[in-house]
Design an enzyme around this catalytic site. Structure first.
Site, short mmCIF file in Angstrom:
data_model
loop_
_atom_site.label_atom_id
_atom_site.label_comp_id
_atom_site.label_asym_id
_atom_site.label_seq_id
_atom_site.Cartn_x
_atom_site.Cartn_y
_atom_site.Cartn_z
N ASP A 1 110.97 53.17 12.52
CA ASP A 1 111.88 52.09 12.93
C ASP A 1 112.24 51.22 11.72
OD1 ASP A 1 111.78 52.28 16.00
OD2 ASP A 1 109.66 52.22 15.49
N THR B 1 116.15 51.47 15.24
CA THR B 1 115.76 51.23 16.63
C THR B 1 115.29 49.80 16.84
OG1 THR B 1 113.83 52.40 15.90
CG2 THR B 1 115.20 53.53 17.50
N LYS C 1 108.20 43.40 13.95
CA LYS C 1 108.41 44.66 13.22
C LYS C 1 107.09 45.27 12.78
CE LYS C 1 113.10 44.04 11.56
NZ LYS C 1 113.94 43.81 10.39
N VAL D 1 104.69 46.07 14.52
CA VAL D 1 103.59 45.63 15.38
C VAL D 1 103.56 46.47 16.66
CG1 VAL D 1 102.75 43.63 16.68
CG2 VAL D 1 103.73 43.31 14.42
N SER D 2 102.37 46.83 17.13
CA SER D 2 102.26 47.71 18.30
C SER D 2 102.85 47.08 19.56
CB SER D 2 100.79 48.04 18.56
OG SER D 2 100.15 46.92 19.12
N SER E 1 104.19 56.05 11.72
CA SER E 1 104.78 55.00 12.56
C SER E 1 103.84 54.54 13.65
CB SER E 1 106.06 55.53 13.19
OG SER E 1 106.50 54.68 14.24
N ALA E 2 103.96 53.26 14.03
CA ALA E 2 103.15 52.73 15.13
C ALA E 2 103.71 53.14 16.48
CB ALA E 2 103.13 51.20 15.05
N GLU F 1 108.57 51.51 3.77
CA GLU F 1 108.31 50.56 4.86
C GLU F 1 109.30 49.40 4.90
OE1 GLU F 1 106.90 49.28 7.39
OE2 GLU F 1 105.38 50.74 7.89
#
Ligand code: G6P
Ligand code: MG
Length: 216
Positions: free
Chosen positions: A12, A18, A46, A48-49, A115-116, A170
């Site tokens: 993302d 996204t 951003k 963050v889960s 990615s998370a 990132e």
């Protein structure tokens, strides 16, 4: 002589944008609970889960929910998010992303996704680039969220590379910190004053070249 063997990409904000869909879905959820939050606050989400993002948002609205209710809300947000993701087309891949992935692979560098997101595979399929990654490490495979380096260390291991042989791409500060904590080089995608500590900051992968990679 360079020692870079692998590139690990966040999804993302690096490969696809996204972030705007995440924002719209979270905003809809907050509105349904009777409050709103700003685009500026959204920056903090951003990288963050899903669960942690929900907790931050509920905090902004001063709303308390039980764990069961939180699970329901997170599921609702994901349903709205996926409605938008399911409309995605291959053209939504960010400028230069596919080209840079191709250049890496052409010179024998390994590539991984780090990615998370638990929706990574669906998104990669939607934009048609699943086959450009030697490994996909996503939110289904790791338990510790960025800035913990777990996702990137798992990526390096899956590619058979040492952390110091990897470069991470990132767009989130939490992700930049995760890469540094993992002893990896990191290219920030965004603004230098936000992505502090990155070895290089560019606006997008369309600015990235193998030459810049080897000079890190
Ligand atoms: C990425 C995004 C976050 C998102 C997280 C989990 O890190 O930057 O905004 O919350 O993935 O995504 P998911 O698709 O599993 O809800
Ligand atoms: Mg990101």
């Amino acid at each position: 002589m360079n020692t870079i063997k692998a590139c690990i990409f966040d999804l993302d904000g690096v490969i696809v944008d996204t972030a705007v869909y995440h924002y719209k879905a979270w905003k809809r959820l907050a509105n349904s609970l009777g409050f709103d939050f700003t685009e500026h606050q959204n920056e903090q989400l951003k990288g963050v889960s899903r669960v942690r993002s929900l907790q931050l948002i509920l905090g902004w609205g001063g709303v308390t929910k039980t764990e069961a209710e939180q699970e329901q809300l997170a599921t609702q947000k994901n349903t709205w998010y996926m409605e938008m993701v399911n409309q995605m087309k291959p053209e939504e891949i960010l400028p230069g992303a596919k080209e840079f992935l191709k250049s890496c692979r052409a010179v024998g560098l390994k590539t991984a996704l780090g990615s998370a997101s638990k929706n990574s595979m669906t998104i990669l399929e939607k934009i048609g680039i699943t086959d450009m990654f030697d490994a996909v490490i996503d939110g289904n495979k790791v338990s510790k969220a960025k800035p913990d380096p777990e996702v990137f260390l798992a990526g390096a291991q899956a590619l058979g590379a040492l952390p110091e042989e990897c470069v991470v791409f990132e767009d989130a500060i939490a992700g930049v910190e995760a890469a540094i904590a993992g002893d990896m080089k990191v290219v920030g995608i965004g603004l230098p004053d936000v992505l502090k500590g990155a070895n290089l900051v560019i606006k997008g992968l369309d600015e990235m070249t193998l030459d810049k990679l080897y000079k890190l």
